[in-house]
Motif scaffolding. Sequence first.
Motif, PDB file in Angstrom:
ATOM      1  N   UNK A   1     -14.505  -3.250 -10.159  1.00  0.00           N
ATOM      2  CA  UNK A   1     -13.470  -2.457 -10.827  1.00  0.00           C
ATOM      3  C   UNK A   1     -12.111  -3.018 -10.422  1.00  0.00           C
ATOM      4  N   UNK A   2     -11.434  -3.674 -11.363  1.00  0.00           N
ATOM      5  CA  UNK A   2     -10.151  -4.322 -11.051  1.00  0.00           C
ATOM      6  C   UNK A   2      -9.013  -3.418 -11.506  1.00  0.00           C
ATOM      7  N   UNK A   3      -8.329  -2.831 -10.538  1.00  0.00           N
ATOM      8  CA  UNK A   3      -7.213  -1.981 -10.920  1.00  0.00           C
ATOM      9  C   UNK A   3      -6.097  -2.869 -11.471  1.00  0.00           C
ATOM     10  N   UNK A   4      -5.523  -2.439 -12.568  1.00  0.00           N
ATOM     11  CA  UNK A   4      -4.563  -3.283 -13.290  1.00  0.00           C
ATOM     12  C   UNK A   4      -5.222  -3.920 -14.499  1.00  0.00           C
ATOM     13  N   UNK A   5      -6.550  -3.950 -14.502  1.00  0.00           N
ATOM     14  CA  UNK A   5      -7.304  -4.494 -15.631  1.00  0.00           C
ATOM     15  C   UNK A   5      -8.254  -3.437 -16.186  1.00  0.00           C
ATOM     16  N   UNK A   6      -9.206  -3.022 -15.338  1.00  0.00           N
ATOM     17  CA  UNK A   6     -10.170  -2.015 -15.781  1.00  0.00           C
ATOM     18  C   UNK A   6      -9.446  -0.690 -16.040  1.00  0.00           C
ATOM     19  N   UNK A   7      -8.514  -0.370 -15.148  1.00  0.00           N
ATOM     20  CA  UNK A   7      -7.644   0.791 -15.323  1.00  0.00           C
ATOM     21  C   UNK A   7      -6.362   0.558 -14.554  1.00  0.00           C
ATOM     22  N   UNK A   8      -5.253   1.122 -15.013  1.00  0.00           N
ATOM     23  CA  UNK A   8      -3.990   0.939 -14.295  1.00  0.00           C
ATOM     24  C   UNK A   8      -3.814   2.028 -13.244  1.00  0.00           C
ATOM     25  N   UNK A   9      -2.847   1.808 -12.364  1.00  0.00           N
ATOM     26  CA  UNK A   9      -2.515   2.823 -11.364  1.00  0.00           C
ATOM     27  C   UNK A   9      -2.072   4.117 -12.070  1.00  0.00           C
ATOM     28  N   UNK A  10      -1.269   3.963 -13.108  1.00  0.00           N
ATOM     29  CA  UNK A  10      -0.805   5.163 -13.835  1.00  0.00           C
ATOM     30  C   UNK A  10      -1.974   5.964 -14.395  1.00  0.00           C
ATOM     31  N   UNK A  11      -2.969   5.261 -14.891  1.00  0.00           N
ATOM     32  CA  UNK A  11      -4.120   5.974 -15.433  1.00  0.00           C
ATOM     33  C   UNK A  11      -4.897   6.669 -14.308  1.00  0.00           C
ATOM     34  N   UNK A  12      -4.968   6.034 -13.132  1.00  0.00           N
ATOM     35  CA  UNK A  12      -5.628   6.699 -11.997  1.00  0.00           C
ATOM     36  C   UNK A  12      -4.848   7.949 -11.582  1.00  0.00           C
ATOM     37  N   UNK A  13      -3.521   7.864 -11.674  1.00  0.00           N
ATOM     38  CA  UNK A  13      -2.690   9.004 -11.254  1.00  0.00           C
ATOM     39  C   UNK A  13      -2.897  10.218 -12.149  1.00  0.00           C
ATOM     40  N   UNK A  14      -3.400   9.996 -13.353  1.00  0.00           N
ATOM     41  CA  UNK A  14      -3.699  11.146 -14.209  1.00  0.00           C
ATOM     42  C   UNK A  14      -4.887  11.931 -13.668  1.00  0.00           C
ATOM     43  N   UNK A  15      -5.794  11.210 -13.001  1.00  0.00           N
ATOM     44  CA  UNK A  15      -7.006  11.864 -12.538  1.00  0.00           C
ATOM     45  C   UNK A  15      -6.974  12.208 -11.052  1.00  0.00           C
ATOM     46  N   UNK A  16      -6.205  11.423 -10.272  1.00  0.00           N
ATOM     47  CA  UNK A  16      -6.181  11.600  -8.820  1.00  0.00           C
ATOM     48  C   UNK A  16      -4.818  12.123  -8.379  1.00  0.00           C
ATOM     49  N   UNK A  17      -4.827  12.891  -7.278  1.00  0.00           N
ATOM     50  CA  UNK A  17      -3.570  13.430  -6.778  1.00  0.00           C
ATOM     51  C   UNK A  17      -2.715  12.355  -6.135  1.00  0.00           C
ATOM     52  N   UNK A  18      -3.369  11.451  -5.408  1.00  0.00           N
ATOM     53  CA  UNK A  18      -2.639  10.367  -4.735  1.00  0.00           C
ATOM     54  C   UNK A  18      -3.426   9.067  -4.866  1.00  0.00           C
ATOM     55  N   UNK A  19      -2.681   7.948  -4.737  1.00  0.00           N
ATOM     56  CA  UNK A  19      -3.307   6.626  -4.794  1.00  0.00           C
ATOM     57  C   UNK A  19      -2.850   5.829  -3.583  1.00  0.00           C
ATOM     58  N   UNK A  20      -3.790   5.136  -2.935  1.00  0.00           N
ATOM     59  CA  UNK A  20      -3.433   4.203  -1.856  1.00  0.00           C
ATOM     60  C   UNK A  20      -3.758   2.784  -2.323  1.00  0.00           C
ATOM     61  N   UNK A  21      -2.789   1.882  -2.211  1.00  0.00           N
ATOM     62  CA  UNK A  21      -3.029   0.489  -2.591  1.00  0.00           C
ATOM     63  C   UNK A  21      -3.237  -0.348  -1.338  1.00  0.00           C
ATOM     64  N   UNK A  22      -4.442  -0.876  -1.190  1.00  0.00           N
ATOM     65  CA  UNK A  22      -4.760  -1.744  -0.046  1.00  0.00           C
ATOM     66  C   UNK A  22      -5.417  -3.003  -0.568  1.00  0.00           C
ATOM     67  N   UNK A  23      -4.721  -3.659  -1.510  1.00  0.00           N
ATOM     68  CA  UNK A  23      -5.368  -4.754  -2.227  1.00  0.00           C
ATOM     69  C   UNK A  23      -5.210  -6.113  -1.554  1.00  0.00           C
ATOM     70  N   UNK A  24      -4.609  -6.135  -0.364  1.00  0.00           N
ATOM     71  CA  UNK A  24      -4.616  -7.361   0.421  1.00  0.00           C
ATOM     72  C   UNK A  24      -3.697  -8.453  -0.088  1.00  0.00           C
ATOM     73  N   UNK A  25      -3.826  -9.619   0.520  1.00  0.00           N
ATOM     74  CA  UNK A  25      -3.020 -10.789   0.129  1.00  0.00           C
ATOM     75  C   UNK A  25      -3.998 -11.863  -0.302  1.00  0.00           C
TER      76      UNK A  25
END
Lengths: 468, 278
Positions: A218-242
């Motif tokens: 599941x690639x966030x930004x492709x499969x779904x955006x952060x904004x779309x996750x925010x519709x369903x989730x109260x908070x989002x943590x981004x730990x996508x590394x370097x």
Amino acid sequence: MAEPKKKKKLDLKRREMPKQSPDVRRHNFDEVALGYSAETAVEEATRCLQCPKPKCVENCPVEIDIPGFIKCIAERDFATGVRVLKEKNCLPAMCGRVCPQEEQCEETCVLVKKGGQIAVGRLERFLADWEAEQGELEMPEIAPPTGKKVAVIGGGPAGLTVAGDLIKLGHNVTIFEALHKMGGVLVYGIPEFRLPKVIVQREVEYLRKLGVEIVTDFVVGKTRTVDSLLEEYDVVFIGSGAGLPWFMEIPGENLNGVYSANEYLTRMNLMKGFLFPRFQTPIKRHQRVAVLGGGNVAMDCARTALRLGAESRIIYRRSRQELPARLEEIENAEEEGVIFDFLTLPIRYIGDENGWVKEIECLKMELGEPDASGRRRPIPIEGSETIMPMDAVVCAIGNSPNPLIAATTPGLEVGKKGNIVADEQTGKTSKERVWAGGDVVTGAATVILAMGAGRQAARSMHEYLCSI
Amino acid sequence: MFKLIAAEMIVPNIHLLTLEAPAVAREVKPGQFVILRAEDDGERIPISVADWDKEAGTVTVAVMNVGSTTSRLASLKAGTSIPTVVGPLGNPTEIERFGTILCLGGCYGIGSIFPIARALKEKGNKVITVLEARSSYLFYWDEKLNEVSDKVFYITRDATRGYRGHVNRLGEIIKSLEDPIDRMIINGCTYLLKSGSDASRPLGISTIVSLNPIMIDGTGMCGVCRVTIGSATKFACVHGPDFDGHEVDWDELLQRRKTYMSEEVVPLRTSRCEEHMG
Ligand SMILES: Cc1cc2nc3c(=O)[nH]c(=O)nc-3n(C[C@H](O)[C@H](O)[C@H](O)COP(=O)(O)OP(=O)(O)OC[C@H]3O[C@@H](n4cnc5c(N)ncnc54)[C@H](O)[C@@H]3O)c2cc1C
Ligand SMILES: Cc1cc2nc3c(=O)[nH]c(=O)nc-3n(C[C@H](O)[C@H](O)[C@H](O)COP(=O)(O)OP(=O)(O)OC[C@H]3O[C@@H](n4cnc5c(N)ncnc54)[C@H](O)[C@@H]3O)c2cc1C
Ligand code: SF4
Ligand code: SF4
Ligand code: FES
């Protein structure tokens, strides 16, 4: 008259940890370091002075109660030791193995001046491994459900820490991971011989048992955006590394046989290329491999190439002193027979008629004045060009955060190098309800720093979740 | 796990697979691809999306059986599952009102050009589709492609349908049209992409190709998919897969695709009879 109480004699002998011998281990992918026996662990723990103001703790990014858990080992109360350790560090089996202890906890141990600093990392590893041997991990108490939903992006140490902390506080947690396996760099980067994958799997299983929902592929930004996750989730943590690899940007870089460290290690670790053709992802068996860079990543690539039967060398533009890798891994690499070409800078790859790299041209360097990083700047020596025959080159000169999430998330502030900007104390980003931490914020760093950032963010996220 | 809803060998060696992947189906646009794994510990391979159904949550791909993973995919029956379908990856093909568009497709690209032609048609373009194959028995989705095209041309090596030859006939086809071509889009094997770009260059037609270098993650992490476009190195999975066909360094791409030739293709292409005859 009673004699004055004699001070305990200082024992300055750091207990060695048994390792596979270099001649054996350079032919296998099994873990190099074998861990302390209970006896040795107790002996090592007994050396600790139990300082009232322990210097070691100050230099551990997550402030583990180091004398506390060491005391438990000395008293053979391993179960309590594990509990003390886990109060601050949820992934001790990993940190004990991969933390750069010589520049953290062990660097400030009071015994360091006498060369007898306590082997904190080895003791930490011992406890974590002891716990695993006991079978079932102790399940922590879980707070009653809050009904709040948390989305964690990335299954590396930062994401795992956030998920572990917030599930225990009663929140509903889902991790979204781009690859087909969890663990981030711990599975696709760091090789089996340094961090066995079963250890990572065990931690992931533990989270699953605690109730964390895990969504791979599941690639966030492709499969779904952060904004779309925010519709369903109260908070989002981004730990996508370097995860974005750097190349040298010199002629010939796209020849066959020139790899990024990420490609080389992913083929090996994530896809088990070393077992090709039993596993399907192919890997070439090269005769001569050069690895560019001097960090942990470079050591891992060079030692992997060696294990595949190549003559393996590290090409580094500064000297041994400036190598940023963990000391233990540099020594391991040397023992195993990795060749080091210091003060050497590749300037060009030369290909054969089939488009395969066959030679690499380098310049010799000398060290000048210190640069911004405080390390002496390497300066090329004119006319010192040399050509080395080479069948493969692995570029391990660094990574930066992948721009994918930042580019698809309006309102998220991003720094010059593509890193997400987040508050140092809380991990809060410029975007409402979004936190970030780990390599995506700091650029490529360490496991323990990523975990520390995850822990702080989890605390801040929890506060927020309780306030809504 | 991702369930296989339908599996069919539609023409020799090309397999149409319909997979349950609702998250992908919801977001996918023409020109994007997915990464599949056929089994645990299997290789990750990129495959273009040829069609989808948002409501049913399915995506359809056309897979040409060329190596170990694709042959494993080919062997799968409806009702079974595969461990990975991740996407949609890459950028969608640019869909604008350009005027007259020539869509050129060959082998698996006959499938993947379909949603592109459909979207271009819906946008109000005139769509000319040219399909290329060794022989007429290798064409598929005829009806679907005719529905979204103003005209469909065929080229076969053996003249069993349409023009005889290969992409070298493209110039004639273009000249026979009443409208000038404003843009050409090519999907298919690397040779088709290259020869199509070579054919359109002298005609001054801007040409978009969907590149197919080797990939692993498909998200910009490994860099194996790097291609030279003009004088710059690009990662096909994140900057592409669509690029200007007149800017691609084709020799380099063809070389890089051969990296694992000896490991992968040779073992498959030999019949291995000797192993079975003991
Ligand atoms: C070869 C190598 C050796 C190392 N050795 C050491 C060492 O000895 N000691 C040490 O302390 N550190 C070491 N490090 C560094 C350490 O591994 C990292 O600092 C640490 O893993 C960072 O953790 P993280 O959680 O921030 O990111 P990562 O571990 O990178 O995890 C990020 C995760 O997010 C996923 N992801 C990325 N983008 C998306 C997206 N869009 N959607 C969903 N998921 C996404 C990735 O697939 C990945 O799984 C090493 C690194 C490498 C590469
Ligand atoms: C963006 C993109 C979209 C694609 N769309 C389709 C499609 O819709 N249908 C289809 O049939 N094929 C498509 N391909 C090609 C497909 O990915 C390869 O044919 C497939 O990976 C071969 O895997 P294999 O294990 O069966 O063959 P292998 O045994 O791995 O190799 C056979 C040959 O295929 C090429 N190849 C190998 N691995 C890859 C790889 N990871 N990526 C690309 N080429 C590779 C090499 O030239 C190799 O020598 C696409 C490729 C890309 C990059
Ligand atoms: S987490 Fe790392 S720095 Fe902290 S005590 Fe353990 S090994 Fe030392
Ligand atoms: S500083 Fe060293 S001796 Fe003192 S408590 Fe820490 S580990 Fe023990
Ligand atoms: S496939 Fe790995 S960067 Fe493109």
